[in-house]
Write an enzyme that holds these catalytic residues in place. Structure first.
Site, short mmCIF file in Angstrom:
data_model
loop_
_atom_site.label_atom_id
_atom_site.label_comp_id
_atom_site.label_asym_id
_atom_site.label_seq_id
_atom_site.Cartn_x
_atom_site.Cartn_y
_atom_site.Cartn_z
N ASP A 272 16.51 30.22 44.06
CA ASP A 272 17.70 30.35 43.22
C ASP A 272 17.28 30.01 41.79
OD1 ASP A 272 21.01 30.08 44.19
OD2 ASP A 272 20.45 29.99 42.07
N THR B 207 24.14 30.61 38.57
CA THR B 207 25.50 30.39 39.08
C THR B 207 25.47 29.49 40.33
OG1 THR B 207 25.47 32.41 40.39
CG2 THR B 207 26.41 32.58 38.19
N TYR C 104 29.60 45.89 36.91
CA TYR C 104 29.19 45.16 38.11
C TYR C 104 29.08 46.10 39.31
CZ TYR C 104 29.85 42.29 42.30
OH TYR C 104 29.74 41.74 43.55
N ARG D 230 43.67 42.77 34.68
CA ARG D 230 42.28 42.52 34.30
C ARG D 230 41.53 43.85 34.17
NH1 ARG D 230 38.75 38.99 38.39
NH2 ARG D 230 38.34 41.07 39.17
N LYS E 16 25.66 46.92 41.38
CA LYS E 16 25.56 46.63 42.82
C LYS E 16 25.27 47.90 43.62
CE LYS E 16 25.72 42.43 43.95
NZ LYS E 16 24.85 41.89 45.00
N ARG F 214 43.70 43.03 48.73
CA ARG F 214 42.28 42.87 49.02
C ARG F 214 42.10 42.63 50.52
NH1 ARG F 214 42.16 44.54 44.68
NH2 ARG F 214 40.99 43.88 42.83
N VAL G 136 39.26 34.69 43.24
CA VAL G 136 40.67 34.28 43.12
C VAL G 136 41.06 33.21 44.14
CG1 VAL G 136 41.58 36.17 44.59
CG2 VAL G 136 43.01 35.17 42.79
N SER H 193 28.46 45.54 47.54
CA SER H 193 29.84 45.20 47.19
C SER H 193 30.82 46.34 47.43
CB SER H 193 29.91 44.79 45.72
OG SER H 193 31.26 44.70 45.30
#
Ligand code: UD2
Length: 322
Positions: free
Chosen positions: A36, A40, A147, A276, A151, A215, A191, A123
């Protein structure tokens, strides 16, 4: 009978999904190396297991270090990423470096080290806003955010490395994974991590848009089991392929907020803000392919997952306050 030992390399091992994979592998008695760059990820995510593994602070873009990390490895579980739609809208180059170039670097190192198989955290954002629900793997991708593009690029490299070099690769298209250790502290956080912590603290959460977006939220244990299955499934079933990993159910954010109220004890209201940028309205998976070829099934449903997640944030908050 003695189980044959396998060596696993987890990239993004100090992140939310990576650190969960590390624990699951160690529980099964496997030999684990983890890398890593701690961009993040957090070392604390590995605290009690660090002694049982070979952890290295390595960036996947550092090809020399990646090659060393792949030495003697059978399976690479590639989770390292900058996993955020809004962050990629602000910094598309950074997203591309970590998510697309980074994946290519992992593949080159894995190929040269003669790794058996690479499993990749792809993703659901690849599907974009196509109106058809549920999303199935044969649909033409339609990425919106940088993104999603990065991905998806990683997925194409995965397929290419199978076709060109015979490296066994399996892409798992995760649909909104949540659970313990997902970082709640950034504005870019998932979220459910954000809402769980905010509502436990009695802070008002904000829904971006009208809250009717939906989702296919999937609890972490289901993603972990999908990775283990993707390692053990015969190559004829999975090599060079892409699979949805989800629950095949969806919830809107408004419904989710209501479910979180009794779990967190939050009695206030939610605030609505502007939509968003780069967001997708609805997301729901068809999981037939993963069921058929990997033997995957969701083990923990959404409600139970939410309960466990809130419990975890509650006990963390208690430990921090003690
Ligand atoms: C995308 C991918 C997911 C994974 C993830 C990276 C889709 C459908 N999913 O997740 O598979 O790759 O990226 O971690 O593309 N929101 C709020 N309030 C907040 C935070 C978020 O309303 O404080 C909304 C947000 O606008 C979105 C939903 O919640 O509509 C989910 O956002 P997210 O960032 O948790 O995940 P998402 O769907 O971008």
């Amino acid at each position: 009978m003695m189980k044959a030992m396998a060596k696993y390399l987890v990239t993004g091992a100090a992140g939310f999904i990576g650190s969960s994979l590390v624990r699951a592998l160690l529980d099964r008695g496997e030999e684990v190396r983890g890398i890593d760059n701690l961009a993040t990820g957090r070392r604390e995510n590995l605290t009690e297991v660090l002694k049982q593994m070979d952890f290295r602070q390595v960036d996947i873009l550092d090809l020399d270090a990646m090659r060393q990390a792949c030495e003697g490895v059978d399976y690479v579980l590639h989770q390292a990423a900058i996993p955020s739609v809004p962050k990629s809208v602000l910094d598309p180059l950074g997203s591309n470096r970590a998510n697309a170039d980074g994946t290519l670097s992992v593949l080159v190192a894995a190929r040269d080290a003669k790794v058996k198989r690479v499993v990749y955290a792809a993703s659901s954002s690849a599907y974009g806003d196509t109106p058809t629900l549920p999303k199935h793997e044969a649909m033409t991708p339609n990425p919106i955010s940088p993104y999603a593009v990065a991905k998806l690029t990683g997925e194409y490299y995965m397929i290419s490395f199978y076709r060109c070099y015979g490296l066994e690769t399996v892409s798992l298209r995760y649909f909104n994974i949540f659970g313990p250790r997902q970082d709640p502290s950034s504005q870019y956080s998932g979220v459910l991590a954000k809402f769980s912590l905010q509502m436990l603290r009695g802070e008002q959460p904000t829904i971006f848009g009208d809250g009717e977006q939906s989702r296919d939220f999937n609890y972490i244990d289901n993603a972990v089991s999908a990775n283990l299955l993707a390692c053990s499934a015969p190559a004829a079933e999975c090599a060079g392929r892409v699979f949805n990993i989800a629950t095949a159910r969806r919830a809107t954010l408004n419904q989710t907020f209501e479910l979180l109220k009794p779990l967190t004890g939050y009695t206030g209201t939610v605030k609505y803000g502007p939509e968003r940028g780069g967001d997708i309205k609805h997301s729901l998976a068809d999981i037939t392919l993963a069921q058929k070829h990997l033997g995957y099934k969701p083990l923990v449903n959404f409600e139970e997952g939410l309960r466990r997640t809130v419990e975890w944030y509650r006990s963390e908050a208690r430990a921090a306050g003690a």
